[in-house]
Design an enzyme around this catalytic site. Structure first.
Site, PDB file in Angstrom:
ATOM      1  N   ASP A 191     -17.167   7.522  -2.181  1.00  0.00           N
ATOM      2  CA  ASP A 191     -15.956   7.361  -1.369  1.00  0.00           C
ATOM      3  C   ASP A 191     -15.681   8.711  -0.707  1.00  0.00           C
ATOM      4  OD1 ASP A 191     -13.575   6.369  -0.293  1.00  0.00           O
ATOM      5  OD2 ASP A 191     -12.446   6.495  -2.166  1.00  0.00           O
ATOM      6  N   HIS A 211      -7.293   0.945  -6.608  1.00  0.00           N
ATOM      7  CA  HIS A 211      -7.557   0.072  -5.455  1.00  0.00           C
ATOM      8  C   HIS A 211      -8.244  -1.197  -5.971  1.00  0.00           C
ATOM      9  CE1 HIS A 211      -7.944  -1.169  -1.434  1.00  0.00           C
ATOM     10  NE2 HIS A 211      -8.902  -0.364  -0.991  1.00  0.00           N
ATOM     11  N   CYS A 221     -16.386   1.889   0.015  1.00  0.00           N
ATOM     12  CA  CYS A 221     -15.273   1.016   0.410  1.00  0.00           C
ATOM     13  C   CYS A 221     -14.937   1.137   1.896  1.00  0.00           C
ATOM     14  CB  CYS A 221     -14.053   1.310  -0.454  1.00  0.00           C
ATOM     15  SG  CYS A 221     -13.349   2.958  -0.238  1.00  0.00           S
ATOM     16  N   ARG A 232       0.886  -1.176   0.000  1.00  0.00           N
ATOM     17  CA  ARG A 232       0.000   0.000   0.000  1.00  0.00           C
ATOM     18  C   ARG A 232       0.914   1.213   0.000  1.00  0.00           C
ATOM     19  NH1 ARG A 232      -5.437   1.557   3.346  1.00  0.00           N
ATOM     20  NH2 ARG A 232      -6.207   0.056   1.825  1.00  0.00           N
ATOM     21  N   GLN A 260     -10.323  -3.816  -3.771  1.00  0.00           N
ATOM     22  CA  GLN A 260     -11.661  -3.387  -3.342  1.00  0.00           C
ATOM     23  C   GLN A 260     -12.702  -3.713  -4.408  1.00  0.00           C
ATOM     24  OE1 GLN A 260     -12.459  -1.723  -0.226  1.00  0.00           O
ATOM     25  NE2 GLN A 260     -14.458  -2.421  -0.931  1.00  0.00           N
ATOM     26  N   ARG A 265     -13.852  -8.422   1.270  1.00  0.00           N
ATOM     27  CA  ARG A 265     -12.416  -8.222   1.054  1.00  0.00           C
ATOM     28  C   ARG A 265     -11.663  -9.505   1.400  1.00  0.00           C
ATOM     29  NH1 ARG A 265     -10.304  -3.118   1.116  1.00  0.00           N
ATOM     30  NH2 ARG A 265      -8.467  -4.241   0.413  1.00  0.00           N
TER      31      ARG A 265
END
Ligand code: CP
Ligand code: NVA
Length: 297
Positions: free
Chosen positions: A216, A128, A256, A101, A131, A284
């Site tokens: 988001d 991402h 998310c 990340r 996700q 996830r």
């Protein structure tokens, strides 16, 4: 032989992505222990905070029979200036898979170029993809195939939005993006997506007749100092009950997480009957187990 990486959804074919979604659903249903990655080690390097990504990868690798080792720049030599390519070469001689990340997407690309084992993008400033595996799995579980559906993206043209653009092409759905002027996703990504994406600035047009509404945070990690400016720019882009009412009656809401109630989403929507955010977060785990099985199994 060069390892397969998962830096964006585009690293897998539509058939491979559909297989992963099917596998994620199958692994979720499995009751007996299943440990195809026994004795395999997952390396995790996180430059930014995480709850879901970290816990889901650590839980997932253990459930598959392996183990994880977690590094942050604070407690590794990365924070003291050891070059990334050196870290990649050393770690990939000791572990079987690596999830990164990072702030810059270029960092995961650079790392992957020097890694002898598969590298997974656990979120960058541009994408991402993990996700999106969970989001598509969640849609399929609740409503069936996402092909041909209308998805509304309300808000920032950020890493999540850009992953939705890739997903629209690869899973063959239509994405209608509504973002404030100046906060659009990368023009080239939108252009490459062709008819799969409509880019505009009107949340109502995006939400109208949508099968899925997604948003988001307004300020992503690393944009903390823009917070006030963004709150002003995004004020008309909150997902409210009125906006959800324009979507199809059986439309789902996804986010998310982490979410900011009263900013990008009204609390009534996040906690309401159309919201599947907790299933989305749980998935996830299942989606990434399918991904790790695919890359390292
Ligand atoms: N959605 C997501 O990636 O959450 P974390 O930042 O908690 O990992
Ligand atoms: N766009 C958000 C997603 C967090 C999971 C961020 O990058 O901070």
């Amino acid at each position: 032989m060069k390892p397969r990486h998962f830096l964006t959804l585009r690293d897998l074919s539509p058939q491979e992505l559909r297989h992963l979604i099917d596998r994620a659903i199958a692994l979720k249903a499995l009751k007996a222990p299943y440990e195809p990655l026994r004795n395999k080690l997952l390396g995790m390097i996180f430059e930014k905070a995480s709850t879901r990504t970290r816990v889901s990868f650590e839980a997932g690798i253990v459930q598959l029979g392996g183990a994880a080792v977690f590094l942050s720049p604070r407690d590794s030599q990365l924070g003291r200036g050891e070059p990334l390519e050196d870290t990649a070469r050393v770690m990939s001689r000791m572990v079987d898979l690596i999830v990164l990340r990072t702030h810059r997407h270029d960092t995961v690309v650079h790392f992957a170029n020097h890694s002898a084992v598969p590298v997974i993008n656990g979120l960058t400033d541009r994408f991402h993809p993990c996700q999106l595996l969970a989001d598509v799995q969640t849609y399929v579980e609740h409503r069936g195939d996402i092909r041909g559906r209308k998805v509304a993206w309300i808000g920032d043209g950020n890493n999540m939005c850009q992953s939705y653009i890739n997903a629209a092409v690869l899973f063959d759905f239509h994405l209608h993006i509504a973002c404030p002027s100046g906060y659009e996703p990368e023009a080239q990504l939108v252009a490459e997506a062709g008819d799969h994406v409509t880019l505009g600035h009107d949340p109502k047009a995006a939400a109208r007749d949508a099968d899925l509404v997604v948003t988001d945070v307004w300020a992503s990690m690393g944009q903390e100092e823009e917070q006030q400016q963004r709150i002003a720019a995004f004020r008309d882009f909150q997902v409210t009950p009125a906006l959800m009412a324009l979507a199809k009656p059986d439309a789902l809401f996804m986010h998310c997480l982490p979410a900011h109630r009263g900013e990008e989403v009204a609390a009534e929507v996040l906690e309401g009957p159309q919201s599947v955010v907790w299933d989305e977060a749980e998935n996830r785990l299942h989606a990434q187990k399918a991904l790790m099985e695919f890359l390292a199994g």
